[in-house]
Design an enzyme around this catalytic site. Structure first.
Site, PDB file in Angstrom:
ATOM      1  N   ASN A 193       0.690  -0.835   0.006  1.00 53.12           N
ATOM      2  CA  ASN A 193      -0.003   0.030   0.015  1.00 53.12           C
ATOM      3  C   ASN A 193       0.810   1.280  -0.145  1.00 53.12           C
ATOM      4  O   ASN A 193      -0.001   2.338   0.567  1.00 53.12           O
ATOM      5  CB  ASN A 193      -1.028  -0.049   0.936  1.00 53.12           C
ATOM      6  CG  ASN A 193      -1.687  -1.575   1.315  1.00 53.12           C
ATOM      7  OD1 ASN A 193      -2.514  -1.680   1.093  1.00 53.12           O
ATOM      8  ND2 ASN A 193      -1.975  -1.813   2.397  1.00 53.12           N
ATOM      9  N   SER A 250      -4.669  -6.049   1.342  1.00 53.79           N
ATOM     10  CA  SER A 250      -5.077  -7.487   2.409  1.00 53.79           C
ATOM     11  C   SER A 250      -6.426  -7.417   1.761  1.00 53.79           C
ATOM     12  O   SER A 250      -6.058  -8.829   1.988  1.00 53.79           O
ATOM     13  CB  SER A 250      -4.449  -6.598   4.332  1.00 53.79           C
ATOM     14  OG  SER A 250      -3.152  -6.675   4.424  1.00 53.79           O
TER      15      SER A 250
END
Length: 412
Positions: A212, A276
């Site tokens: 991310n 995730s």
């Protein structure tokens, strides 16, 4: 220089791939073993009854008559998986706790692993629309972290890369056929690399979050960047890459990862952000394929997932979307990706003839024999036709009397 400084600082970090930053690896002092309990309980939340956008996109009800993940074990190497949640009861195996050497992997102090597991295998519950994409898959929890966000700051411990590598090997040796790694290392660790090679060599489908840190220069995320691993980026409800989702050649496919609804420890649901939560959609799809196409290798499962992905939005960077947007239904039902892709070659002893080659040769010999037989029959019939064309007119002229000595075949 900010991007370079950030990359340097990240060189030794390992994180659960949520949208928020993560802490450093546990130091020897921080890694001291403690009792397996949560020092700070997560705030309880209420169940959400509305249908999540990802579920509207994928319509698991279309997949249910074909495959549900039955018989497939998916290892969730994460913060543990809480079995108290009603939608996870009966779906979670005992697992292992490599963070605190607890009796199993069913303690989750961060809620991260529970959320990931629910996207894969949460079962249906009355009054709740949310459920997993492969609700009959078995979850094998491997607890390696307790990181969570408290008052806007990250807190909690995580294992070393060597222990992470051990977690991967443990999951493989305990019959996982799919590994979900919503964990990101920003350092190419030899032990982790070797563990991934071990999993790939054991025909395990390895799925990893792509990270991310797009706004921090897209540092290489491992294990997603390793050969043989299916790296997963994140999209939002509009189908566009989430701003945090990293961009690079390690992104093989993208899946919902922004505003994703998932279960939390105990009860209830919460919307989550991060690659995730994109990875478990892909892991669940791998479980569906492994049930529906049990003879496919792990590499062929990955090929199906990438080959059947929906196209990325026009004009976008292929490194942001990989092969495109995950399409679980096509990944399970498409036949061309099975028929047209070659199977791995099998080595045969020198004195042994490949049965496939033998069968092909036999079929060709049969075809040749049939062709020769038909040609012979055709020749006989053609000769008979010519003969009749000559004999019948002559017989009719003689009114079918025997020919005299002076009559020849060449006369009028």
């Amino acid at each position: 220089m900010p991007g370079r400084t950030a990359r340097t600082a990240l060189a030794s970090l390992m994180m659960l791939a949520s949208v928020l930053p993560s802490g450093v690896l546990a130091t020897p002092a921080a890694a001291k073993r403690v009792a397996a309990r949560c020092t700070s309980a997560l705030a309880p939340v209420e169940p959400v009854t509305e249908t999540p956008w990802a579920q509207q996109r994928y319509l698991p009800s279309r997949l249910a008559p074909l495959a549900t993940g039955t018989g497939v074990t998916v290892a969730v190497i994460d913060s543990g998986v809480d079995t108290r949640h009603a939608q996870l009861r009966g779906r979670v195996l005992k697992g292992v706790d490599l963070l605190d050497r607890g009796p199993d992997g069913n303690l989750d102090c961060a809620g991260h692993g529970t959320a990931v597991a629910s996207i894969i295998a949460a079962t249906s519950q009355q009054g709740v629309a949310f459920h997993g994409l492969a609700p009959q898959a078995r979850i094998l929890p491997v607890r390696i972290s307790e990181q969570q966000i408290i008052e806007g700051r990250e807190s909690g411990r995580t294992v070393t890369p060597a222990q992470f590598a051990r977690a991967i090997r443990w999951a493989v040796d305990n019959d996982a056929s799919v590994l979900n790694l919503s964990v990101v290392l920003y350092d190419d660790n030899p032990a982790v690399r070797a563990a991934i090679d071990y999993a790939v060599g054991k025909d395990v489908v390895v799925v990893a979050a792509a990270g991310n840190l797009h706004e921090n220069g897209d540092p290489l995320p491992y294990p997603a960047a390793y050969e043989g691993v299916l790296g997963v980026g994140a999209i939002g409800p509009d189908g566009v890459r989430a701003p945090f989702s990293q961009v690079g050649t390690y992104v093989d496919v993208v899946a919902p990862g922004s505003g994703v609804l998932a279960a939390v420890p105990g009860r209830g649901h919460r919307k989550q952000e991060g690659t995730s939560y994109a990875a478990p959609f892909v892991s669940a799809t791998a479980a569906l394929i492994r049930q529906y196409w049990p003879d496919l290798s792990a590499a062929q499962v990955i090929d199906r997932i990438t080959a059947t992905a929906d196209p990325a939005p026009a004009g976008t960077d292929s490194r942001a979307y990989g092969s495109g947007v995950l399409n679980p239904y096509r990944a399970v039902t498409d036949t061309s990706s099975v028929e047209q892709r070659p199977r791995p070659a099998r080595a045969l002893p020198a004195q042994q003839v490949d049965p496939a080659v033998t069968a092909t040769q036999e079929r060709r010999a049969t075809v040749r024999q049939r062709a020769l037989w038909l040609a012979g029959v055709g020749g006989i019939l053609a000769g008979a036709v010519v003969l009749l064309a000559v004999v019948l007119p002559r017989g009719a002229r003689r009114r079918w009397r025997p020919a005299g000595p002076a009559e020849t075949w060449g006369g009028p």
